[in-house]
Design an enzyme around this catalytic site. Sequence first.
Site, short mmCIF file in Angstrom:
data_model
loop_
_atom_site.label_atom_id
_atom_site.label_comp_id
_atom_site.label_asym_id
_atom_site.label_seq_id
_atom_site.Cartn_x
_atom_site.Cartn_y
_atom_site.Cartn_z
N GLU A 194 -10.31 23.24 59.82
CA GLU A 194 -9.65 21.93 59.71
C GLU A 194 -9.77 21.16 61.03
OE1 GLU A 194 -5.75 22.22 57.88
OE2 GLU A 194 -6.62 23.05 56.05
N GLU A 328 -9.70 27.75 51.50
CA GLU A 328 -8.23 27.76 51.41
C GLU A 328 -7.86 27.06 50.12
OE1 GLU A 328 -5.81 26.62 54.78
OE2 GLU A 328 -7.27 27.48 56.18
O1 AHR Z 1 -2.69 28.40 55.06
C1 AHR Z 1 -1.83 27.72 55.91
C2 AHR Z 1 -2.52 26.63 56.70
O2 AHR Z 1 -2.97 25.63 55.85
C3 AHR Z 1 -3.75 27.01 57.47
O3 AHR Z 1 -3.47 27.61 58.70
C4 AHR Z 1 -4.43 25.71 57.66
O4 AHR Z 1 -5.82 25.83 57.79
C5 AHR Z 1 -4.03 24.91 56.44
O5 AHR Z 1 -3.60 23.65 56.76
#
Ligand code: AHR
Length: 524
Positions: A194, A328
């Site tokens: 990110e 994610e």
């Molecule tokens: O999964 C929790 C968080 O969500 C992670 O650290 C980040 O990459 C995302 O914003």
Amino acid sequence: MRSLLVVFALIVLVITAPTMAAQKVELSIDVSKTGAKIDRNIFGQFAEHLGHGIYEGIWVGSDSKIPNTRGIRNDVVGALKAIKVPNVRWPGGCFADEYHWRKGIGPQRSVTLNPNWGGVTEANTFGTHEFMDFIDQIGAEAYVSVNVGSGTPQEAAEWLEYMTTAAPTTLVKERATNGHPAPYKVALLGIGNESWDCGGNMTPDYYVSQMKIYSRFVRNFNPAQQDKQQMLKIAVGPGGDGPRWTDWTETVMKAYQQHTWSWDINGLSMHNYTVGHWPPSYASVGFGETEYSQILKSTLEMEGLISKHSAIMDKYDPDKKVALIVDEWGGWYAPLPGSNPGFLVQQNSLRDAILAALNLNIFARHADRVRGANIAQMINVLQAMIITDKEKMVLTPTYYVFKMYVPFQDATFIPVTFDTGWYTHGAVAIPRLDAIAAKDANGKLWLEITNLDPNEPVEVEAGLAGIIAKSASGETLTAPKVDSVNTFDAANTVMPKPISAKIQGGKLTLKLEPKSVTVVSVEQ
Ligand code: AHR
């Protein structure tokens, strides 16, 4: 008065009985029409140094009374082996862009901070060697995210040298002194996390210039990974579907199209949580049909997001060399009352099982481009497979979905056509049914069907072309309520049970319970 009410209720039941009859849905599957391989890496997991995801969830230390192997809890390893986790993404998340690997090796570990998650200290007792031991114990591959935000290319390059080199460098001698003379394998490398936000708030152009440097210098030297099993480099990709995100994908993919011999990427990551609205405020337990239907509607947006970014990727990479890695994803709800809000603790219900199946099916339908995904997160955090509390462990409904989907790992996708009709509730209208099919390495046909409707059963009749089907068997996952959960005291509330499936006149017939996930195999 009471007996009058009972009579009235009975009359209502009798009048409404015909509408309660099972809906009929016809599916059609032609086994000769095969699609792409469903990469087993779409069943990947994400384990960040966050809350009790690592500490207590995986790592208890060798002095712990909790049975462990070199500090890693045996119950968790046993459970994860059974779902054949293909890869684990580590050490973050936002944590990765503040992680300095040297603090987590050797006999003396530095205690540092974890400013992202709950304002706690980080003991660094779970570092590179412990992570590699853990994935080795569960039979998974390493997906290591290097620090682009607050680290340097040199730090990341040395970490890869430390992990992967066989040549007798000083770093390799240090690795051997720390207990591992043989090089480790790193299957996937995340170049930042990110980077548009917690990973450094970079513009797409700035990120691309960083990405090229990391891609060039952060090398994998493992002799076994030079010609075959080469490490895949994953660039940071989009986190949504607005112009900000399409611009990001355009910028990275345009750079890729013009890449030279000196750098390359093999994947573009995408993050997409099912939140409902931000900040996360939907309850993870104690909700009803309204929240159930809204969250499922929201999770189905994954389809549009993948289609949109895949279309941009197709422009610059028509041969689909760069994979889209949804590293994610999952449901992100309000923290459980009483928990540290920075630990992202939530329950995991039947709704999450259905959410997981819907997303896995979307990934499978895009198997030609989506060749990896990592649910967030593996243990005790967000949509977890496993929840622990000290020595106790419970497997979540999501865990059982991943278990039921094991036969789809590396199977060949087979299109399923159907007209499901709609499940409606209030303002929500979503398809009643979802389904995928695949053929495994032995030629066996597997079918997954999700009944999203929490009230109505569905009678399925699947026409099977291209095989002579003899028998079918399978399992279904459902529970009394949309928010049914497994707890330490009642661990078997949401568990798969056998389902009766028949072959009649070359067709597969079965009856799906409301709000259920079903996997069936067909013998020929
Ligand atoms: O999964 C929790 C968080 O969500 C992670 O650290 C980040 O990459 C995302 O914003």
